[in-house]
Design a protein around this motif. Structure first.
Motif, PDB file in Angstrom:
ATOM      1  N   MET A 163       0.842  -1.176   0.000  1.00  0.00           N
ATOM      2  CA  MET A 163       0.000   0.000   0.000  1.00  0.00           C
ATOM      3  C   MET A 163       0.884   1.235   0.000  1.00  0.00           C
ATOM      4  SD  MET A 163      -1.880   0.631   3.702  1.00  0.00           S
ATOM      5  CE  MET A 163      -0.837  -0.236   4.833  1.00  0.00           C
TER       6      MET A 163
ATOM      7  N   GLU B  40       1.868  -3.828   6.135  1.00  0.00           N
ATOM      8  CA  GLU B  40       0.475  -4.269   6.087  1.00  0.00           C
ATOM      9  C   GLU B  40      -0.188  -4.235   7.462  1.00  0.00           C
ATOM     10  OE1 GLU B  40      -2.860  -5.108   4.064  1.00  0.00           O
ATOM     11  OE2 GLU B  40      -0.925  -4.693   3.149  1.00  0.00           O
TER      12      GLU B  40
ATOM     13  N   GLU C  10      -6.280   3.146   7.025  1.00  0.00           N
ATOM     14  CA  GLU C  10      -7.641   3.239   6.484  1.00  0.00           C
ATOM     15  C   GLU C  10      -8.529   4.098   7.374  1.00  0.00           C
ATOM     16  OE1 GLU C  10      -8.742  -0.866   5.849  1.00  0.00           O
ATOM     17  OE2 GLU C  10      -7.851  -0.862   3.843  1.00  0.00           O
TER      18      GLU C  10
ATOM     19  N   GLU D   8      -3.081   3.772  -2.400  1.00  0.00           N
ATOM     20  CA  GLU D   8      -2.915   2.980  -3.614  1.00  0.00           C
ATOM     21  C   GLU D   8      -2.485   1.593  -3.163  1.00  0.00           C
ATOM     22  OE1 GLU D   8      -0.028   4.534  -6.308  1.00  0.00           O
ATOM     23  OE2 GLU D   8      -1.288   6.203  -6.902  1.00  0.00           O
ATOM     24  N   ASN D   9      -3.104   0.587  -3.671  1.00  0.00           N
ATOM     25  CA  ASN D   9      -2.694  -0.775  -3.344  1.00  0.00           C
ATOM     26  C   ASN D   9      -1.667  -1.231  -4.348  1.00  0.00           C
ATOM     27  OD1 ASN D   9      -4.356  -1.299  -1.033  1.00  0.00           O
ATOM     28  ND2 ASN D   9      -6.088  -1.287  -2.419  1.00  0.00           N
TER      29      ASN D   9
ATOM     30  N   ARG E 106      -2.346  -1.240   8.104  1.00  0.00           N
ATOM     31  CA  ARG E 106      -3.434  -0.942   7.163  1.00  0.00           C
ATOM     32  C   ARG E 106      -4.687  -0.422   7.871  1.00  0.00           C
ATOM     33  NH1 ARG E 106      -5.056  -1.641   1.995  1.00  0.00           N
ATOM     34  NH2 ARG E 106      -3.197  -2.784   1.415  1.00  0.00           N
TER      35      ARG E 106
END
Length: 65
Positions: free
Chosen positions: A1, A42, A49, A63-64, A45
């Motif tokens: 990400m 990760e 988020e 952006e992944n 995340r």
């Protein structure tokens, strides 16, 4: 990400710092968010988020990849 902050949209509310302090900071001279970790691991995340969701200016995106 990958974390992206739109500096034109950022209003310096610092909600991102509250949600993900390892990833975001505030440039006090500019009054804008800065990204400390452009490609956080990760395991961060969920925090990132939350920062995206809670940004009042909608200045943060992911952006992944």
């Amino acid at each position: 990400m990958k974390v992206i902050v739109d500096l034109e949209a950022c209003q310096g509310y610092a909600c991102c710092m509250i949600e993900a302090p390892e990833v975001f900071d505030l440039d006090e001279s500019a009054g804008k968010a800065t990204v400390l970790e452009e490609a956080p691991p990760e395991e961060r995340r969920e925090q990132v988020e939350a920062a995206v969701r809670n940004c009042p200016a909608r200045a943060i995106s992911l952006e992944n990849g």
